[in-house]
Design an enzyme around this catalytic site. Structure first.
Site, PDB file in Angstrom:
ATOM      1  N   PRO A   1       0.827  -1.207   0.000  1.00  0.00           N
ATOM      2  CA  PRO A   1       0.000   0.000   0.000  1.00  0.00           C
ATOM      3  C   PRO A   1       0.870   1.269   0.000  1.00  0.00           C
ATOM      4  CG  PRO A   1       0.016  -1.003   2.170  1.00  0.00           C
ATOM      5  CD  PRO A   1       0.851  -1.884   1.307  1.00  0.00           C
TER       6      PRO A   1
ATOM      7  N   GLU B   1      -9.890 -11.384  -1.056  1.00  0.00           N
ATOM      8  CA  GLU B   1     -10.438 -11.047   0.264  1.00  0.00           C
ATOM      9  C   GLU B   1     -10.990  -9.632   0.138  1.00  0.00           C
ATOM     10  OE1 GLU B   1     -11.420  -9.895   3.334  1.00  0.00           O
ATOM     11  OE2 GLU B   1      -9.381  -9.619   4.057  1.00  0.00           O
TER      12      GLU B   1
ATOM     13  N   CYS C   1     -12.417  -4.906   7.103  1.00  0.00           N
ATOM     14  CA  CYS C   1     -13.358  -5.606   6.211  1.00  0.00           C
ATOM     15  C   CYS C   1     -14.417  -6.364   6.999  1.00  0.00           C
ATOM     16  CB  CYS C   1     -12.610  -6.526   5.249  1.00  0.00           C
ATOM     17  SG  CYS C   1     -11.487  -7.642   6.089  1.00  0.00           S
TER      18      CYS C   1
END
Ligand code: NAD
Length: 478
Positions: A178, A251, A285
């Site tokens: 990231p 995911e 999440c």
């Protein structure tokens, strides 16, 4: 922080700038100041990473599972030794409270250990033959070089699930980390480099995510793609991988329902699930989002939950008393504001929160919306922020039907002391994971993954390593 201020690419065993010398600024979400830069990879760098990962795979697959585990366990030890420095780095670039960053780093070490041991148990089969001089068997072989894409919300955790499973299986890997939180991932990769993982086995790149995935996923060297992030991007990458016949693990997003029956202990239930809601500022999440509370309990539950949200200390993650840090990036603020104003325009009630805090740093109030119509955006789109929605239900059928209404199916939560209700929830709620009367997700040894639009495959438990292995059948006549 100084050691990791300007994060480089890690290709073929060495830290290096991008071939074009370009960098991307990295900002501290608590004060919006630049804390460093991250190197930006071009296709020249990606070609070098691809060549390195192919060589790395050729070497690593020949290292015995036992010797791979020894190296991986060393990396786990280094991660534990470096937890203080890594956690502070993570707070600087992600904003989460220090205790959460420490917990994430230490869990990462446990994940490495667990997969290192799991690699020793990649068993095949002996299949009874039809003739006495024939031997039929399957054995597990690594799938090949992996391209993995990991997000900013859990910089260590999301990357380590992919790195540890791949390395334990004998695969080599390129991680696209990231750009918002690069130093945490680089610190993780450094633990493996310092533990003796050979050059090329583990490579780390950063840059423009869509350019990198567009280049790596179709490339013939890459045999497996793993992605953690939004459903929209996951569908795009799954389609790209499918077009090139690559194995995938996805995911993706969620919109977790929480079913609370009227027979549970109010204090302990609110304390546990509200703490979990606002963990990582809701940027999780598996974040509990749609609270469905049985009618008789709804008013009291809401009032306790709102009290809890109002008492949370929002501030810099570096201060030990902080409960919730800032959002990790600026774009979540307008995204959350739009969801809240849409809900209010369509008849929801704002019980607390609803606004940005101050104008330096991306802090947002812990927010509770109640009586929220199902046609609002927030009842259908993943908020990925510190917003809880509380609605009431009258029958368990209605609660299950609402839980299953969306195309998401990642996590679900339930609190009930009624065994027949919990039996129905276990059987009928459409989610990859459900935790009942406690919080039990995300341990290394249990499955972690979703169904429906929330993804494909698991990143925990014994099945996770299977995603990085192929079964090869051999039949031999003597
Ligand atoms: P986003 O969709 O722009 O990006 C999500 C992640 O995917 C980021 O890490 C990004 O770098 C990566 N990405 C985006 N386009 C890509 C591409 N074409 N190829 C490869 N990688 C790509 O959203 P965002 O603003 O960063 O995050 C908000 C949304 O992302 C949330 O609504 C949530 O659904 C999702 N998200 C999910 C998780 C998770 O744990 N499942 C983590 C982070 C973000």
């Amino acid at each position: 922080m100084t050691a990791w201020q300007n994060t480089l690419l890690f290709i073929d065993g060495s830290w290096r700038a991008g071939a074009a010398g370009e960098t991307i600024p990295v900002l501290n979400p608590a004060n919006e100041r630049q804390i460093g830069t991250v190197a930006k990879a071009t296709n020249v760098d990606l070609d070098e990473a691809l060549a390195a990962v192919a060589r790395g795979f050729a070497a690593w697959r020949r290292v015995s599972a036992w010797d791979r585990a020894v190296i991986m366990r060393k990396a786990a030890c280094l991660l534990r030794e470096r937890v203080d420095e890594i956690a502070v780095t993570m707070v600087h670039e992600n904003g989460k409270p220090l205790a959460q960053a420490e917990g994430e780093t230490l869990l990462g070490a446990d994940i490495i250990d667990w997969f290192a041991n799991e690699g020793l148990r990649a068993y095949g089969q002996i299949i009874p033959p039809r003739a006495p001089d024939v031997v039929q068997m399957t054995f597990k072989v690594p799938v090949g070089p992996v391209a993995a894409f990991t997000p900013w919300n859990f910089p260590i955790n999301q990357a380590i699930r992919k790195i540890a499973a791949a390395l334990a299986a004998g695969c080599a890997i390129i991680i696209k980390g990231p750009e918002e939180t690069p130093a945490s991932v680089a610190a993780l990769v450094a633990c493996f480099a310092d533990s003796g993982v050979p050059a090329g086995v583990l490579n780390l790149v950063f840059g423009t995510p869509s350019d990198i995935s567009q280049y790596l996923v179709p490339h013939p060297v890459i045999r497996k793609v793993s992605f953690t992030g939004s459903t929209a991007v996951g569908k795009h990458l799954a389609a790209l991988a499918g077009a090139h016949m690559k194995r995938i693990t996805m995911e993706l997003g969620g919109h977790a329902p929480v079913i609370v029956a009227a027979d549970v202990n109010l204090d302990s239930t609110v304390q546990q699930i509200a703490t979990h809601k606002f963990r990582n500022a809701g940027q999780t999440c598996v974040s509990p989002t749609r609270f469905l509370v049985e009618g008789a309990m709804a008013e009291k539950f809401t009032s306790r939950f709102v009290d809890f949200a109002r008492k949370l200390k929002v501030g810099s993650g570096l201060e030990r008393e902080t409960d919730m840090g800032p959002l990790a990036n600026e774009r979540r603020i307008p995204a959350l504001e739009a969801l809240i104003s849409d809900a209010l325009a369509k008849g929801a009630t704002l019980a607390t929160g609803g606004k940005r805090i101050g104008n330096a740093g991306w802090f947002f109030e812990p927010t509770v919306l109640i009586d929220v119509p199902i046609e609002t955006r927030i009842m259908n789109e993943e908020p990925f922020g510190p917003i809880a929605v509380i609605n009431r239900f009258e029958t368990i059928d209605a609660a299950i039907s609402e839980a299953n209404r969306l195309s998401y199916g990642l996590a679900a939560y339930a609190y009930t002391n009624n065994p027949s209700i919990s039996a129905r929830l276990r059987a009928e709620v459409e989610s990859g994971m459900i935790t009942i009367n406690h919080l039990g997700f995300a341990l290394p040894e249990v499955p972690f993954g979703g169904i429906k639009d929330s993804g494909f495959g698991t990143e925990g438990g014994s099945e996770a390593i299977e995603a990085y292995l192929e079964s090869r059948f051999v039949t031999q006549k003597s």
